[in-house]
Design an enzyme around this catalytic site. Structure first.
Site, PDB file in Angstrom:
ATOM      1  CG  ASP A 252      -0.264  -0.244   2.527  1.00  0.00           C
ATOM      2  OD1 ASP A 252      -0.872  -0.915   3.397  1.00  0.00           O
ATOM      3  OD2 ASP A 252       0.885   0.228   2.687  1.00  0.00           O
TER       4      ASP A 252
ATOM      5  CG  HIS B 238       4.898  -9.671  -0.094  1.00  0.00           C
ATOM      6  ND1 HIS B 238       4.071 -10.032   0.943  1.00  0.00           N
ATOM      7  CD2 HIS B 238       5.876 -10.608  -0.122  1.00  0.00           C
ATOM      8  CE1 HIS B 238       4.533 -11.139   1.517  1.00  0.00           C
ATOM      9  NE2 HIS B 238       5.618 -11.504   0.894  1.00  0.00           N
TER      10      HIS B 238
ATOM     11  CB  THR C 266       3.051  -9.863  10.037  1.00  0.00           C
ATOM     12  OG1 THR C 266       3.026 -10.968   9.132  1.00  0.00           O
ATOM     13  CG2 THR C 266       4.220 -10.023  10.999  1.00  0.00           C
ATOM     14  CB  SER C 267      -0.673 -14.018  10.557  1.00  0.00           C
ATOM     15  OG  SER C 267      -0.345 -14.121   9.173  1.00  0.00           O
TER      16      SER C 267
END
Ligand code: APR
Ligand code: ZN
Length: 272
Positions: free
Chosen positions: A114, A129, A199-200
């Site tokens: 983003d 990413h 974050t997971s």
């Protein structure tokens, strides 16, 4: 919570080379849904998740159709992208930018596409990413600003080598661009503090970075467990993650990044 915030502020103030790792949880307070949280995109829409696994193959097999989808000429992906490009940073993003200005944080390695860390003023941001604000040539690796492409010819072509351009966003099954991957691994191996936010920590190879910091081989000063003794790993997340459960992180501050991170910075400022 207060004592953990003071502990994190002290650890940051005493660190020599602190870096931050971030995920979609950083941007939910900017009205961009995450993926695997309770209201996450994959949690609430399994079909969208399945489609996300096909996107890279679509680019390889039919780049024109891929671009038509990207530009919203078909499907919903285009609108989602526009939603992201309109989003604004939240206090969590500004807090990390402040830590950089204080000279404490050396870089942010983010999974987020983003661009909100840069919008908040962070200077050294590794977009692991990719970004919605750029396009990339998968042949020569060159990147160009999104606004430079013209939708007249689909797929748009690389100005350097003429190959088909792709948006810079890294999809499932797509290799992480080698430049950002190498830089991120270097930072993870040299840091003495890693602040992991929102974050997971279940998506690889990004989730290797905390383990590299914790278990980096060949560094003197490993303790008996093979742990790199001098690194502190702190999680700020709404939920515990595998890093918490496996003891890769030293402690978790369970809360919202937009609330916790500004409080940590406020305390850290008192110590610097
Ligand atoms: N503050 C703190 N934690 C939050 C907040 C918040 N405001 N909002 C959500 N979270 C937590 C969620 O509970 C979850 O544990 O952030 C985590 C977000 O995890 P994911 O949704 O899995 O996002 P992320 O880890 O960034 O996903 C990694 O997966 O789908 C791919 O490419 C995509 O980059 C993404 C990658
Ligand atoms: Zn090229």
């Amino acid at each position: 919570m207060e004592s953990l915030i003071k502990r994190a502020a002290k650890d940051l103030a005493e660190s020599k080379y602190a870096i931050a790792l971030t995920g979609a949880g950083m941007s939910t307070e900017s009205d961009i849904p995450d993926f695997r949280g309770p209201k996450g995109m994959w949690t609430t829409n399994k079909e969208a998740e399945a489609k996300a696994y096909e996107r890279y193959d679509l680019f390889l097999n039919d780049p024109k159709a891929y671009w038509e989808e990207l530009l919203g000429l078909r499907g919903i992906y285009g609108t989602f992208r526009e939603q992201i490009r309109q989003a604004q940073p939240n206090p969590g993003h500004y807090a990390l930018a402040d830590l950089e200005t204080l000279g404490i944080l050396k870089c942010v390695i983010t999974q987020n596409i983003d661009g909100l860390h840069k919008k908040a003023g962070s200077k050294r941001v590794l977009e692991y990413h990719g970004s919605v604000n750029a396009v990339r040539c998968i042949s020569c690796g060159s990147r160009f600003p999104w606004d430079e492409i013209s939708p007249d010819e689909l797929p748009p072509r690389c100005h350097k080598c003429g190959a088909a351009l792709k948006d810079d966003v890294v999809h499932f099954k797509e290799p992480i661009p080698s430049d950002v991957m190498e830089e991120s691994e270097k930072e993870a191996s040299r840091c003495d503090l890693m602040l992991i936010c929102g974050t997971s920590a279940v998506v690889y190879p990004f989730a290797n970075l905390p383990r590299m910091a914790r278990f980096h081989r060949g560094v003197t000063g490993l303790d008996v467990m093979g742990h790199k003794a001098n690194v502190k790993i702190i999680e700020v997340n709404a939920d515990p993650t595998p890093l918490t459960h496996e003891g890769v992180s030293d402690y978790l501050i369970q809360g919202r990044t937009g609330e916790v991170l500004p409080r940590i910075v406020k305390e850290a400022k008192k110590l610097t």
